[in-house]
Design a protein around this motif. Structure first.
Motif, PDB file in Angstrom:
ATOM      1  N   LEU A 174       1.170  -0.976   0.052  1.00  0.00           N
ATOM      2  CA  LEU A 174      -0.277  -0.143   0.098  1.00  0.00           C
ATOM      3  C   LEU A 174       0.997   1.142  -0.315  1.00  0.00           C
ATOM      4  CD1 LEU A 174      -2.903  -0.824   2.359  1.00  0.00           C
ATOM      5  CD2 LEU A 174      -2.574  -0.354  -0.087  1.00  0.00           C
ATOM      6  N   ASP A 175       1.742   1.269   0.567  1.00  0.00           N
ATOM      7  CA  ASP A 175       2.831   2.558   0.964  1.00  0.00           C
ATOM      8  C   ASP A 175       3.886   2.717  -0.052  1.00  0.00           C
ATOM      9  OD1 ASP A 175       1.807   3.301   3.333  1.00  0.00           O
ATOM     10  OD2 ASP A 175       3.057   1.634   4.626  1.00  0.00           O
ATOM     11  N   PHE A 176       4.006   1.507  -0.986  1.00  0.00           N
ATOM     12  CA  PHE A 176       5.100   1.459  -1.913  1.00  0.00           C
ATOM     13  C   PHE A 176       3.968   2.005  -3.206  1.00  0.00           C
ATOM     14  CE2 PHE A 176       6.532  -0.663  -5.962  1.00  0.00           C
ATOM     15  CZ  PHE A 176       6.751   0.302  -6.219  1.00  0.00           C
ATOM     16  N   GLY A 183      -0.541   1.444  -8.976  1.00  0.00           N
ATOM     17  CA  GLY A 183      -1.396   2.158  -7.681  1.00  0.00           C
ATOM     18  C   GLY A 183      -2.833   2.494  -7.886  1.00  0.00           C
ATOM     19  N   MET A 184      -2.210   3.858  -8.511  1.00  0.00           N
ATOM     20  CA  MET A 184      -3.176   4.857  -8.781  1.00  0.00           C
ATOM     21  C   MET A 184      -4.789   4.345  -9.593  1.00  0.00           C
ATOM     22  SD  MET A 184      -3.484   8.020 -11.022  1.00  0.00           S
ATOM     23  CE  MET A 184      -4.077   7.884 -12.874  1.00  0.00           C
ATOM     24  N   ARG A 236      -9.402  -0.457   4.522  1.00  0.00           N
ATOM     25  CA  ARG A 236      -7.785  -0.838   4.428  1.00  0.00           C
ATOM     26  C   ARG A 236      -7.154  -0.546   3.132  1.00  0.00           C
ATOM     27  NH1 ARG A 236      -6.631  -3.729   8.671  1.00  0.00           N
ATOM     28  NH2 ARG A 236      -8.150  -5.946   9.059  1.00  0.00           N
ATOM     29  N   PHE A 237      -7.613   0.044   2.088  1.00  0.00           N
ATOM     30  CA  PHE A 237      -7.112   0.390   0.979  1.00  0.00           C
ATOM     31  C   PHE A 237      -6.974   2.251   0.696  1.00  0.00           C
ATOM     32  CE2 PHE A 237      -7.716  -3.643  -0.847  1.00  0.00           C
ATOM     33  CZ  PHE A 237      -6.804  -3.299  -1.743  1.00  0.00           C
ATOM     34  N   ASN A 238      -7.254   2.442   1.864  1.00  0.00           N
ATOM     35  CA  ASN A 238      -7.612   3.881   2.734  1.00  0.00           C
ATOM     36  C   ASN A 238      -6.151   4.419   1.934  1.00  0.00           C
ATOM     37  OD1 ASN A 238      -7.254   6.338   4.679  1.00  0.00           O
ATOM     38  ND2 ASN A 238      -9.157   5.562   3.455  1.00  0.00           N
ATOM     39  N   ASN A 239      -5.115   3.938   2.014  1.00  0.00           N
ATOM     40  CA  ASN A 239      -3.585   4.973   1.760  1.00  0.00           C
ATOM     41  C   ASN A 239      -3.611   5.248   0.469  1.00  0.00           C
ATOM     42  OD1 ASN A 239      -2.496   4.578   4.306  1.00  0.00           O
ATOM     43  ND2 ASN A 239      -0.895   3.308   3.751  1.00  0.00           N
ATOM     44  N   LEU A 240      -4.461   4.902  -0.823  1.00  0.00           N
ATOM     45  CA  LEU A 240      -4.327   4.548  -2.329  1.00  0.00           C
ATOM     46  C   LEU A 240      -5.383   5.507  -2.615  1.00  0.00           C
ATOM     47  CD1 LEU A 240      -3.613   0.668  -3.714  1.00  0.00           C
ATOM     48  CD2 LEU A 240      -2.026   2.930  -3.477  1.00  0.00           C
ATOM     49  N   ILE A 241      -5.802   5.909  -1.748  1.00  0.00           N
ATOM     50  CA  ILE A 241      -7.065   6.719  -2.143  1.00  0.00           C
ATOM     51  C   ILE A 241      -7.850   8.226  -1.770  1.00  0.00           C
ATOM     52  CG2 ILE A 241      -8.898   5.245  -2.709  1.00  0.00           C
ATOM     53  CD1 ILE A 241     -10.606   5.801  -0.029  1.00  0.00           C
ATOM     54  N   VAL A 242      -6.553   8.843  -0.851  1.00  0.00           N
ATOM     55  CA  VAL A 242      -6.519   9.853   0.336  1.00  0.00           C
ATOM     56  C   VAL A 242      -5.926  11.372  -0.500  1.00  0.00           C
ATOM     57  CG1 VAL A 242      -5.762  11.488   2.022  1.00  0.00           C
ATOM     58  CG2 VAL A 242      -6.890   8.657   1.985  1.00  0.00           C
ATOM     59  N   ASP A 243      -4.781  10.744  -1.109  1.00  0.00           N
ATOM     60  CA  ASP A 243      -3.875  11.784  -1.271  1.00  0.00           C
ATOM     61  C   ASP A 243      -4.246  12.145  -2.607  1.00  0.00           C
ATOM     62  OD1 ASP A 243      -2.741  11.805   0.986  1.00  0.00           O
ATOM     63  OD2 ASP A 243      -1.238  10.332   0.021  1.00  0.00           O
ATOM     64  N   GLU A 244      -4.742  11.245  -3.891  1.00  0.00           N
ATOM     65  CA  GLU A 244      -5.186  11.499  -5.294  1.00  0.00           C
ATOM     66  C   GLU A 244      -5.966  11.960  -5.041  1.00  0.00           C
ATOM     67  OE1 GLU A 244      -3.139  11.336  -7.636  1.00  0.00           O
ATOM     68  OE2 GLU A 244      -1.344  10.036  -6.214  1.00  0.00           O
ATOM     69  N   GLY A 245      -7.130  12.877  -6.727  1.00  0.00           N
ATOM     70  CA  GLY A 245      -8.292  13.257  -7.170  1.00  0.00           C
ATOM     71  C   GLY A 245      -9.977  12.562  -6.663  1.00  0.00           C
ATOM     72  N   LEU A 290     -13.860   8.678   5.510  1.00  0.00           N
ATOM     73  CA  LEU A 290     -13.087   7.904   4.810  1.00  0.00           C
ATOM     74  C   LEU A 290     -12.528   8.386   3.714  1.00  0.00           C
ATOM     75  CD1 LEU A 290     -12.080   5.028   5.624  1.00  0.00           C
ATOM     76  CD2 LEU A 290     -14.051   4.382   3.612  1.00  0.00           C
ATOM     77  N   SER A 291     -12.545   9.234   2.880  1.00  0.00           N
ATOM     78  CA  SER A 291     -12.464   9.840   1.716  1.00  0.00           C
ATOM     79  C   SER A 291     -11.391  11.135   2.069  1.00  0.00           C
ATOM     80  CB  SER A 291     -13.605   9.992   0.839  1.00  0.00           C
ATOM     81  OG  SER A 291     -13.801  11.174   1.205  1.00  0.00           O
ATOM     82  N   MET A 292     -11.574  11.683   3.482  1.00  0.00           N
ATOM     83  CA  MET A 292     -10.970  12.919   4.090  1.00  0.00           C
ATOM     84  C   MET A 292      -9.764  12.270   4.762  1.00  0.00           C
ATOM     85  SD  MET A 292     -14.166  15.626   5.300  1.00  0.00           S
ATOM     86  CE  MET A 292     -13.068  16.106   6.282  1.00  0.00           C
ATOM     87  N   GLY A 293      -9.779  10.822   5.287  1.00  0.00           N
ATOM     88  CA  GLY A 293      -8.582  10.627   5.622  1.00  0.00           C
ATOM     89  C   GLY A 293      -8.313  10.379   6.824  1.00  0.00           C
TER      90      GLY A 293
END
Length: 577
Positions: A174-176, A183-184, A236-245, A290-293
């Motif tokens: 997830l972090d990588f 990942g996107m 579980r997949f929160n890392n992948l969706i927070v920073d992007e659009g 969730l989308s706000m992180g």
């Protein structure tokens, strides 16, 4: 019948014991920050290991505990609610399969085994939605199954993309993956899958349609299993969706879902559909935070919501049972004097849903709204959060005024009582948790006390919109007859807001003929037309021509041809000169 009763009791005892065990382990893992990762090799094929993986951490154990607690009480409640069913054991087995699929999904750190639980939920939910066999149930079941298939396809595509990382254990990557193109793509596909399962716009229409299932199934589906699967996957997949659009897109969609469901519930008269739309509204709240992180906050609300929503459905089931299968709230009224214990449970769960201080829903909803107030958020999202909170109180109070107070609106000889002791015991078990569950979870999940300091107007904003919502709900319930007459003068507006922005029509009638005609046209013109002309057929013709030419060269002497060619050139040049 005896065997089915013993199966009910056996399932109830087993699920309760499993729930307690899971809760104790979850608390231990939470305090010690411990994680257990189990790999179980199923078989080996040509030096390739096929391995089943399980992840036990505080989150999966807590969620499993709550799912088993609610499903145990739902099965106990079904013992009486479904007593008229000759094949109640089949119903209990289907519910247990449903719970098993959810367990697979919760403890899987692997996309393949997640798909196993994900598809299991989809298939068993179809069987449960069509349990009462009639045309309406079949249509609702098909809508549910086909809507969820979109998410299944997205998950399959995510599995294909995961091959770029060399393994399907997403938990390691997830972090990588956050900084890579793959990942996107995986993040987008997982969000699409979660949107279908958790019924966000434009896939919302299946959730009220799934009310065709028996009420105990609705209590299970809408609290802790099917609809929460998408939220849990995104936690579980929160890392992948927070920073992007992707996160911003999800925030908009979930905010609109919350608003749309809250608005629709205020125009609805079907008891179960009102509660279903309230589930949709709460799912929008979870997805948006969730989308706000804030995955931990979303998980907190997921658990508290599961408790009071299951109770709300079980109370609705008891009312429908006593009203001899009538679900229209206009035929109810004054139930508080006829069914006092059921009314107490109903009101507790309704107040917990509204965020009444010191009930389960207050601890998570109030915290979410205060975190939203502190965050950098645009005015549209801010408006959607608080307006939807007001709408929640509005439809909840409207429902209470219609069904619990006033005059009894059904036939005078209608038998109403609280004598279903098995159902009442099941409801009491959940009412206990709907009262103390919020503070218990608050102490467990947020061990260090934190103070959120806000200006007084912002601190009181959630309370203010709730009070305004309650007053509007009271006004809506007062003029029921005149409200019906007024709705004719604004028919298009009322039908638009009351039918979830025409989404059920688009999902059913809209997709009935026109896409099939378009599909047939595309099949003829593209698949069997131009793609054949420029694709397979053209390659075949060209290959045949070239092959014949090569064959001709091979069957003739090259020297003779060169000699003839030279002579031809000499003759041509001599003529020109």
């Amino acid at each position: 019948m005896l065997w089915s009763l013993s199966l009910c009791k056996l399932s109830f005892v087993f699920l309760m014991m499993s729930s307690l065990t899971s809760l104790f382990f979850g608390m231990y893992f939470l305090t010690t920050n411990m994680v257990i990762f189990i790999e179980w090799e199923l078989f080996q094929l040509n030096s390739s290991n096929v391995v089943m993986t399980f992840l036990f951490d505080w989150m999966s154990l807590m969620f499993m505990s709550f799912v088993m607690y609610i499903s145990g009480l739902v099965i106990y409640y079904s013992n009486e609610y479904m007593s008229g069913d000759m094949l109640i054991n089949r119903f209990i087995i289907l519910v247990l399969m449903f719970v098993l699929s959810m367990m697979f999904l919760i403890i899987s750190p692997n996309l393949i085994s997640i798909l196993l639980g994900w598809d299991g939920l989809g298939l068993v939910s179809y069987c449960l939605v069509i349990y009462y066999q009639n045309v309406k149930s079949y249509s609702a079941g098909m809508l549910t199954a086909l809507s969820n298939r979109i998410g299944d396809v997205a998950l399959l595509m995510a599995i294909a993309w995961m091959l770029n990382f060399g393994s399907w254990n997403y938990i390691y990557y997830l972090d990588f993956a956050k900084s890579t193109m793959e990942g996107m793509f995986i993040g987008i596909l997982v969000v699409l899958a979660a949107m279908t399962k958790s019924a966000q716009i434009p896939f919302s229409s299946w959730l009220p349609a799934a009310m065709a299932a028996p009420t105990p199934v609705s209590a299970l589906v809408h609290s802790s299993t099917l609809v929460t699967a998408g939220v849990y996957l995104l936690i579980r997949f929160n890392n992948l969706i927070v920073d992007e659009g992707v996160g911003q897109f999800l925030l908009l969609i979930s905010g609109l879902t919350m608003f749309m469901a809250g608005l629709g519930a205020n125009f609805e008269f079907d008891l179960k559909k009102i509660i279903a739309l309230s589930t949709l509204s709460q799912l929008g709240l979870m997805m948006s935070i969730l989308s706000m992180g804030f995955p931990k906050l979303a998980f907190f609300h997921l658990l508290t919501h599961a408790l009071f929503k299951a109770l709300l459905f079980m109370c609705a089931g008891a009312v429908i049972h006593n009203m001899k299968n009538s679900q229209d709230i206009r035929f109810m009224g004054n139930l508080c004097s006829q069914m006092p214990l059921t009314t107490i449970c109903f009101n507790v769960s309704n107040l917990a849903l509204c965020g009444m201080p010191f009930l389960a829903g207050f601890y998570s909803k109030d915290l979410i709204l205060e975190v939203v107030t502190m965050s950098y958020l645009n005015i549209l999202s801010f408006f959607l959060y608080f307006f939807s909170t007001g709408l929640t109180v509005c439809y909840s109070l409207r429902l209470v005024y219609y069904s619990m107070t006033g005059e009894f609106n059904s036939t005078s000889f209608h038998p109403l009582n609280d004598e279903g002791w098995v159902m009442l015991k099941g409801m009491m078990g959940l009412m206990f948790m709907a009262v103390i569950g919020g503070c218990m979870l608050s102490w467990m999940l947020f061990t260090s006390p934190e103070m959120i300091c806000l200006p007084l107007p912002l601190k009181m904003l959630a309370l203010l919109v709730s009070v305004i919502g309650a007053l509007v709900g009271y006004e809506l319930s007062k003029f029921s007859l005149s409200y019906e007459l007024k709705s004719f003068t604004h028919y298009m507006k009322i039908s638009f807001f009351g039918s979830m922005w025409f989404m059920p029509f688009i999902s059913t009638y809209g997709l009935n003929k026109s896409p099939l005609v378009l599909g047939g046209f595309m099949l003829k013109s593209i698949d069997q037309g131009w793609s054949e002309e420029f694709g397979g057929q053209m390659i075949y013709k060209e290959a045949t021509t070239q092959s014949q030419m090569v064959q001709w060269w091979q069957n003739n002497s090259l020297k003779v041809h060169l000699l003839l060619f030279t002579l031809w050139v000499i003759i041509l040049v001599s003529f020109i000169l």
